[in-house]
Design a protein around this motif. Sequence first.
Motif, PDB file in Angstrom:
ATOM      1  N   LEU A 101       0.981  -1.164  -0.257  1.00  0.00           N
ATOM      2  CA  LEU A 101      -0.006   0.152   0.097  1.00  0.00           C
ATOM      3  C   LEU A 101       0.779   1.290   0.134  1.00  0.00           C
ATOM      4  O   LEU A 101       0.660   2.420  -0.677  1.00  0.00           O
ATOM      5  CB  LEU A 101      -0.797  -0.061   1.228  1.00  0.00           C
ATOM      6  N   GLN A 102       1.989   1.284   0.697  1.00  0.00           N
ATOM      7  CA  GLN A 102       2.721   2.355   0.771  1.00  0.00           C
ATOM      8  C   GLN A 102       3.474   2.623  -0.616  1.00  0.00           C
ATOM      9  O   GLN A 102       3.305   3.874  -0.828  1.00  0.00           O
ATOM     10  CB  GLN A 102       3.949   2.157   1.879  1.00  0.00           C
ATOM     11  N   ARG A 103       3.909   1.529  -1.132  1.00  0.00           N
ATOM     12  CA  ARG A 103       4.563   1.778  -2.657  1.00  0.00           C
ATOM     13  C   ARG A 103       3.398   2.088  -3.421  1.00  0.00           C
ATOM     14  O   ARG A 103       3.598   3.009  -4.373  1.00  0.00           O
ATOM     15  CB  ARG A 103       4.951   0.576  -2.880  1.00  0.00           C
ATOM     16  N   ARG A 104       2.245   1.874  -3.463  1.00  0.00           N
ATOM     17  CA  ARG A 104       1.073   2.082  -4.468  1.00  0.00           C
ATOM     18  C   ARG A 104       0.784   3.513  -4.252  1.00  0.00           C
ATOM     19  O   ARG A 104       0.863   4.352  -5.139  1.00  0.00           O
ATOM     20  CB  ARG A 104      -0.179   1.184  -4.112  1.00  0.00           C
ATOM     21  N   PHE A 105       0.484   4.026  -3.007  1.00  0.00           N
ATOM     22  CA  PHE A 105       0.211   5.377  -2.644  1.00  0.00           C
ATOM     23  C   PHE A 105       1.246   6.747  -2.350  1.00  0.00           C
ATOM     24  O   PHE A 105       1.247   7.539  -2.975  1.00  0.00           O
ATOM     25  CB  PHE A 105      -0.732   5.600  -1.490  1.00  0.00           C
ATOM     26  N   ASP A 106       2.328   6.095  -2.261  1.00  0.00           N
ATOM     27  CA  ASP A 106       3.435   7.255  -2.078  1.00  0.00           C
ATOM     28  C   ASP A 106       4.877   7.017  -3.014  1.00  0.00           C
ATOM     29  O   ASP A 106       5.705   7.732  -2.960  1.00  0.00           O
ATOM     30  CB  ASP A 106       4.025   6.931  -0.525  1.00  0.00           C
ATOM     31  N   GLY A 107       4.528   5.734  -3.817  1.00  0.00           N
ATOM     32  CA  GLY A 107       5.967   5.347  -4.468  1.00  0.00           C
ATOM     33  C   GLY A 107       6.125   6.591  -5.680  1.00  0.00           C
ATOM     34  O   GLY A 107       5.015   6.975  -6.405  1.00  0.00           O
ATOM     35  N   SER A 108       7.343   6.941  -6.251  1.00  0.00           N
ATOM     36  CA  SER A 108       7.435   7.928  -7.275  1.00  0.00           C
ATOM     37  C   SER A 108       7.189   6.933  -8.551  1.00  0.00           C
ATOM     38  O   SER A 108       7.448   5.647  -8.446  1.00  0.00           O
ATOM     39  CB  SER A 108       8.835   8.408  -7.169  1.00  0.00           C
ATOM     40  N   VAL A 109       7.209   7.499  -9.677  1.00  0.00           N
ATOM     41  CA  VAL A 109       7.158   6.816 -10.908  1.00  0.00           C
ATOM     42  C   VAL A 109       8.554   6.064 -10.992  1.00  0.00           C
ATOM     43  O   VAL A 109       8.531   5.137 -11.782  1.00  0.00           O
ATOM     44  CB  VAL A 109       6.877   7.855 -12.198  1.00  0.00           C
ATOM     45  N   ARG A 110       9.648   6.875 -10.675  1.00  0.00           N
ATOM     46  CA  ARG A 110      10.890   6.331 -10.924  1.00  0.00           C
ATOM     47  C   ARG A 110      11.076   5.099 -10.248  1.00  0.00           C
ATOM     48  O   ARG A 110      11.835   4.060 -10.488  1.00  0.00           O
ATOM     49  CB  ARG A 110      11.999   7.540 -10.388  1.00  0.00           C
ATOM     50  N   PRO A 116      12.399  -5.502 -10.571  1.00  0.00           N
ATOM     51  CA  PRO A 116      11.450  -5.931  -9.382  1.00  0.00           C
ATOM     52  C   PRO A 116      12.259  -6.643  -8.002  1.00  0.00           C
ATOM     53  O   PRO A 116      11.871  -6.313  -6.829  1.00  0.00           O
ATOM     54  CB  PRO A 116      10.862  -7.316 -10.212  1.00  0.00           C
ATOM     55  N   GLY A 117      13.608  -7.185  -8.277  1.00  0.00           N
ATOM     56  CA  GLY A 117      14.292  -7.446  -7.293  1.00  0.00           C
ATOM     57  C   GLY A 117      14.890  -6.147  -6.407  1.00  0.00           C
ATOM     58  O   GLY A 117      15.221  -6.425  -5.392  1.00  0.00           O
ATOM     59  N   THR A 118      15.046  -5.376  -7.074  1.00  0.00           N
ATOM     60  CA  THR A 118      15.517  -3.832  -6.387  1.00  0.00           C
ATOM     61  C   THR A 118      14.421  -3.355  -5.411  1.00  0.00           C
ATOM     62  O   THR A 118      14.528  -2.888  -4.558  1.00  0.00           O
ATOM     63  CB  THR A 118      16.010  -2.587  -7.535  1.00  0.00           C
ATOM     64  N   ARG A 119      13.088  -3.361  -6.163  1.00  0.00           N
ATOM     65  CA  ARG A 119      11.912  -3.007  -5.448  1.00  0.00           C
ATOM     66  C   ARG A 119      11.718  -3.766  -4.383  1.00  0.00           C
ATOM     67  O   ARG A 119      11.239  -3.301  -3.267  1.00  0.00           O
ATOM     68  CB  ARG A 119      10.758  -2.797  -6.392  1.00  0.00           C
ATOM     69  N   ALA A 120      11.947  -5.158  -4.353  1.00  0.00           N
ATOM     70  CA  ALA A 120      11.636  -6.172  -3.248  1.00  0.00           C
ATOM     71  C   ALA A 120      12.636  -6.118  -2.051  1.00  0.00           C
ATOM     72  O   ALA A 120      12.331  -5.952  -1.110  1.00  0.00           O
ATOM     73  CB  ALA A 120      11.727  -7.553  -3.774  1.00  0.00           C
ATOM     74  N   ARG A 124      11.830  -4.967   1.571  1.00  0.00           N
ATOM     75  CA  ARG A 124      12.123  -5.634   2.583  1.00  0.00           C
ATOM     76  C   ARG A 124      13.147  -4.755   3.836  1.00  0.00           C
ATOM     77  O   ARG A 124      13.146  -4.736   4.916  1.00  0.00           O
ATOM     78  CB  ARG A 124      13.150  -6.962   2.378  1.00  0.00           C
ATOM     79  N   ALA A 125      13.827  -3.784   3.315  1.00  0.00           N
ATOM     80  CA  ALA A 125      14.740  -2.812   4.169  1.00  0.00           C
ATOM     81  C   ALA A 125      14.096  -1.792   4.823  1.00  0.00           C
ATOM     82  O   ALA A 125      14.095  -1.769   6.032  1.00  0.00           O
ATOM     83  CB  ALA A 125      15.790  -1.889   3.260  1.00  0.00           C
TER      84      ALA A 125
END
Length: 282
Positions: A101-110, A116-120, A124-125
């Motif tokens: 949810l945080q990534r969906r509502f607050d994530g930037s386009v960049r 996918p591996g970097t996002r994951a 996790r961090a």
Amino acid sequence: MVEGLGLKGPRGWAFREVSFRAGAGSLVALEGPSGSGRTCLLLALTGRMRTHEGHAEVGGLPLPRRMAAVRRIAALGQVPGVSELDPSLTVAEHLRERALLQRRFDGSVRALLRRPGTRAAETRARIDEALAAAGLDPAALPKGERTSVRDLERLEALRLSIALALIGRPRLLGVDDTDLKLSDADRAAAWALLRTVADSGTTVLAVCSEAPADALRITTVASDADTAGETGENGESGEPAPDEKTADTERAATAGPGAKTIAEDDITEEGADDALAETGRA
């Protein structure tokens, strides 16, 4: 900064004439008996309920005019009926849901264009950072992150709710019923946790029945509905013990006639949506 803030519901004033100042990174305890308007005040200061008199400024944003903006910088821990943990879900499911949810509502386009591996790895961090800040070690739970919320101790559930809120790295954290059903040892641990969160720079608003001596104490007072609006200047407030964060905090004056029950008409539609989004059930 809060000056003369008041909120009126169907049963009269939930709270009225609330005034205090608290700097960034303060630990503010909203103290009082059940039914004295503590939860309504918490929701108003986090942009979830619209007040009817007075004004406040949170992170430089005026309330009630900029409620939506305040909600973007404020997060809720446990608030019964608003942002509750789902007892049927596991710790891991709650954490994964909130991070998505945080990534969906607050994530930037960049950020969305990253591998996918970097996002994951970044997700996790962020989860690990929030868990560490909340003092919750999943490895110490009966089934690790697969432990269901229904199997958590009261203090562990409180830590999880705070970890979920901290995933969004808020500037303001609101927690209800902080000391409810906690032993003396667990109560001390809960306040130590909130004090640590405040020391990191996040302002904390914590509803409680008895505030610790080092918090800025805002005391709400329950009153009969037929006297609502007549006792606004008879509330009490405590002062925090002197320290670097609260030395310049002004004495608060509060009163809270009215019921703790939150009327549906008092919560803004956007505030309800945001609260649901925080739980992942929007």
